[in-house]
Scaffold this active site. Structure first.
Site, mmCIF file in Angstrom:
data_model
loop_
_atom_site.group_PDB
_atom_site.id
_atom_site.type_symbol
_atom_site.label_atom_id
_atom_site.label_comp_id
_atom_site.label_asym_id
_atom_site.label_seq_id
_atom_site.Cartn_x
_atom_site.Cartn_y
_atom_site.Cartn_z
ATOM 1 N N ASP A 13 -3.356 -15.327 3.091
ATOM 2 C CA ASP A 13 -2.106 -16.094 3.216
ATOM 3 C C ASP A 13 -2.414 -17.502 3.732
ATOM 4 O OD1 ASP A 13 -0.505 -13.991 2.301
ATOM 5 O OD2 ASP A 13 -0.421 -13.093 4.292
ATOM 6 N N LYS A 35 -5.822 -9.931 -1.274
ATOM 7 C CA LYS A 35 -4.467 -10.087 -1.804
ATOM 8 C C LYS A 35 -4.142 -11.580 -1.875
ATOM 9 C CE LYS A 35 -0.476 -9.359 0.587
ATOM 10 N NZ LYS A 35 0.523 -10.394 0.264
ATOM 11 N N ASP A 62 -0.127 -10.546 -5.728
ATOM 12 C CA ASP A 62 1.141 -10.070 -5.151
ATOM 13 C C ASP A 62 2.248 -11.076 -5.442
ATOM 14 O OD1 ASP A 62 3.065 -8.902 -3.479
ATOM 15 O OD2 ASP A 62 2.182 -9.741 -1.656
ATOM 16 N N LYS A 64 5.264 -10.137 -7.044
ATOM 17 C CA LYS A 64 6.564 -9.438 -6.979
ATOM 18 C C LYS A 64 7.526 -9.905 -8.070
ATOM 19 C CE LYS A 64 6.397 -8.535 -1.988
ATOM 20 N NZ LYS A 64 5.215 -9.311 -1.554
ATOM 21 N N ASP A 67 12.601 -9.985 -13.542
ATOM 22 C CA ASP A 67 13.327 -10.811 -14.521
ATOM 23 C C ASP A 67 13.711 -9.871 -15.649
ATOM 24 O OD1 ASP A 67 14.174 -13.001 -16.229
ATOM 25 O OD2 ASP A 67 12.849 -14.298 -15.078
ATOM 26 N N ILE A 68 14.180 -10.396 -16.763
ATOM 27 C CA ILE A 68 14.490 -9.503 -17.886
ATOM 28 C C ILE A 68 13.174 -8.872 -18.370
ATOM 29 C CG2 ILE A 68 16.602 -10.692 -18.590
ATOM 30 C CD1 ILE A 68 14.956 -12.046 -20.822
ATOM 31 N N ASN A 70 11.478 -8.463 -21.098
ATOM 32 C CA ASN A 70 10.554 -9.200 -21.960
ATOM 33 C C ASN A 70 9.779 -10.270 -21.182
ATOM 34 O OD1 ASN A 70 9.598 -9.810 -24.714
ATOM 35 N ND2 ASN A 70 10.575 -11.779 -24.289
ATOM 36 N N THR A 71 10.480 -10.947 -20.282
ATOM 37 C CA THR A 71 9.834 -12.013 -19.506
ATOM 38 C C THR A 71 8.789 -11.444 -18.555
ATOM 39 O OG1 THR A 71 11.834 -13.338 -19.675
ATOM 40 C CG2 THR A 71 10.317 -13.916 -17.905
ATOM 41 N N THR A 126 10.296 -4.407 3.576
ATOM 42 C CA THR A 126 10.356 -3.877 4.947
ATOM 43 C C THR A 126 11.065 -4.841 5.901
ATOM 44 O OG1 THR A 126 8.123 -4.703 5.244
ATOM 45 C CG2 THR A 126 8.352 -2.355 4.812
ATOM 46 N N ARG A 187 -1.873 -2.606 11.941
ATOM 47 C CA ARG A 187 -2.516 -3.337 13.022
ATOM 48 C C ARG A 187 -3.620 -2.480 13.629
ATOM 49 N NH1 ARG A 187 -0.931 -6.843 10.816
ATOM 50 N NH2 ARG A 187 0.424 -8.565 11.383
ATOM 51 N N GLN A 196 5.435 -8.426 12.681
ATOM 52 C CA GLN A 196 5.613 -7.066 12.159
ATOM 53 C C GLN A 196 6.200 -6.205 13.275
ATOM 54 O OE1 GLN A 196 5.211 -6.361 9.111
ATOM 55 N NE2 GLN A 196 3.434 -7.363 8.188
ATOM 56 N N ARG A 217 -3.098 -11.312 9.237
ATOM 57 C CA ARG A 217 -3.389 -12.093 10.444
ATOM 58 C C ARG A 217 -4.407 -11.494 11.399
ATOM 59 N NH1 ARG A 217 2.895 -13.073 11.081
ATOM 60 N NH2 ARG A 217 2.717 -11.083 9.979
HETATM 61 O O1 C5P Z 1 -0.547 -10.803 8.558
HETATM 62 P P1 C5P Z 1 -0.095 -9.445 8.150
HETATM 63 O O2 C5P Z 1 -1.160 -8.380 8.324
HETATM 64 O O3 C5P Z 1 1.226 -9.054 8.763
HETATM 65 O O4 C5P Z 1 0.108 -9.619 6.576
HETATM 66 C C1 C5P Z 1 0.621 -8.609 5.787
HETATM 67 C C2 C5P Z 1 0.718 -9.108 4.385
HETATM 68 O O5 C5P Z 1 1.477 -8.156 3.647
HETATM 69 C C3 C5P Z 1 1.454 -10.423 4.224
HETATM 70 O O6 C5P Z 1 0.885 -11.076 3.080
HETATM 71 C C4 C5P Z 1 2.867 -10.031 3.972
HETATM 72 O O7 C5P Z 1 3.581 -10.960 3.189
HETATM 73 C C5 C5P Z 1 2.662 -8.752 3.163
HETATM 74 N N1 C5P Z 1 3.762 -7.813 3.182
HETATM 75 C C6 C5P Z 1 4.311 -7.281 4.351
HETATM 76 N N2 C5P Z 1 5.333 -6.376 4.284
HETATM 77 C C7 C5P Z 1 5.806 -6.001 3.094
HETATM 78 C C8 C5P Z 1 5.258 -6.514 1.918
HETATM 79 C C9 C5P Z 1 4.225 -7.435 2.005
HETATM 80 O O8 C5P Z 1 3.866 -7.591 5.428
HETATM 81 N N3 C5P Z 1 6.753 -5.103 3.042
#
Ligand code: C5P
Length: 240
Positions: A13, A35, A62, A64, A67-68, A70-71, A126, A187, A196, A217
């Site tokens: 990120d 990711k 990632d 996500k 859309d329709i 076909n797109t 989440t 974590r 989180q 992180r």
């Molecule tokens: O830094 P951290 O470990 O919290 O990063 C988790 C990664 O997972 C981030 O890229 C965050 O956008 C992604 N993510 C999330 N919860 C979700 C979907 C994706 O934390 N439900």
């Protein structure tokens, strides 16, 4: 030295390709799967994908998509051509969107003669709480909706879902042993929660049925990124 584990996906990120590349160089062999989310992809595009591939890394793109049908199918064909290993779409796009998406990825991979990338569904983010969720008027709890969407994703031919560690056990029970469950909000012991709230340790996530964990992180903000990644890999290996 601890080698990488394919069950750990580290989230890159970052707002620029330079920062992401620096992190990958620092982490070295300790992580083999990254990711790439919207921030980095919009900043660095396929340059970062090519960089990761040239370093022998696997990639979860990632973005996500929703859309329709076909797109989404067309966009996934292009993502498949980039050689990524995992991609995702929103399950609320519905059965037709997901079925066409799964077929498009399968057909494109066959045409290219490459291993089919895994296609995952995002169920309910989440970050959503029950209060906000009720405003969407689905007349369901988040847990019920997550499970319904996970089952629909499986029926539509997707390989798995992105899910919180809390949801993993029920999804595993409902969707069978081969369904992928990729879990953020993890974590390692003793690390900061950041923003989180519903977190588990890597061990708990796998015990709940997750097949992969996404960690950002705790690795990227560590003073020694490589050591932080190695500690997580060791924590995973200790479970085996
Ligand atoms: O830094 P951290 O470990 O919290 O990063 C988790 C990664 O997972 C981030 O890229 C965050 O956008 C992604 N993510 C999330 N919860 C979700 C979907 C994706 O934390 N439900």
């Amino acid at each position: 030295m601890t080698q990488s584990d394919p069950r750990l996906i580290a989230a890159l990120d970052f707002p620029t390709a330079e920062l992401a590349k620096q992190a990958v160089e620092q982490i070295g062999d300790a992580v083999g799967y990254y990711k790439v989310g919207m921030e980095l992809y919009y900043a660095a595009g396929n340059d970062i994908i090519r960089f990761l591939k040239s370093h022998g890394k696997k990639i979860f793109l990632d973005l996500k998509l929703q859309d329709i049908p076909n797109t989404v199918a067309s966009a996934l064909r292009v993502e498949t051509m980039q050689g990524v290993d995992m991609m995702n779409i929103h399950a609320v796009g519905g059965r037709k969107m997901m079925t066409m998406a799964a077929q498009a990825v399968k057909d494109k991979a066959e045409e290219l003669g490459i291993v089919k990338p895994k296609l995952l569904a995002v169920t309910i983010l989440t970050s959503m709480d029950e209060e906000q969720f009720s405003e969407l008027n689905y007349n369901n709890t988040i847990a019920e909706q997550v499970l319904a969407l996970a089952k629909l994703a499986k029926e539509s031919g997707l390989d798995g879902v992105v899910a919180s560690p809390r949801e993993a056990a029920e999804i595993r029970a409902a969707c069978g042993p081969d369904f992928l469950i990729v879990t953020p909000g993890v974590r390692p012991k003793g690390s900061a929660l950041d923003d989180q709230s519903r977190v588990t340790t890597p061990a708990q996530a796998f015990a709940n049925g997750s097949t992969h964990i996404v960690v950002g992180r705790p690795i990227m903000k560590a003073a020694d990124r490589r050591a932080a990644a190695e500690a997580i890999v060791q924590e995973i290996k200790d479970i085996d």
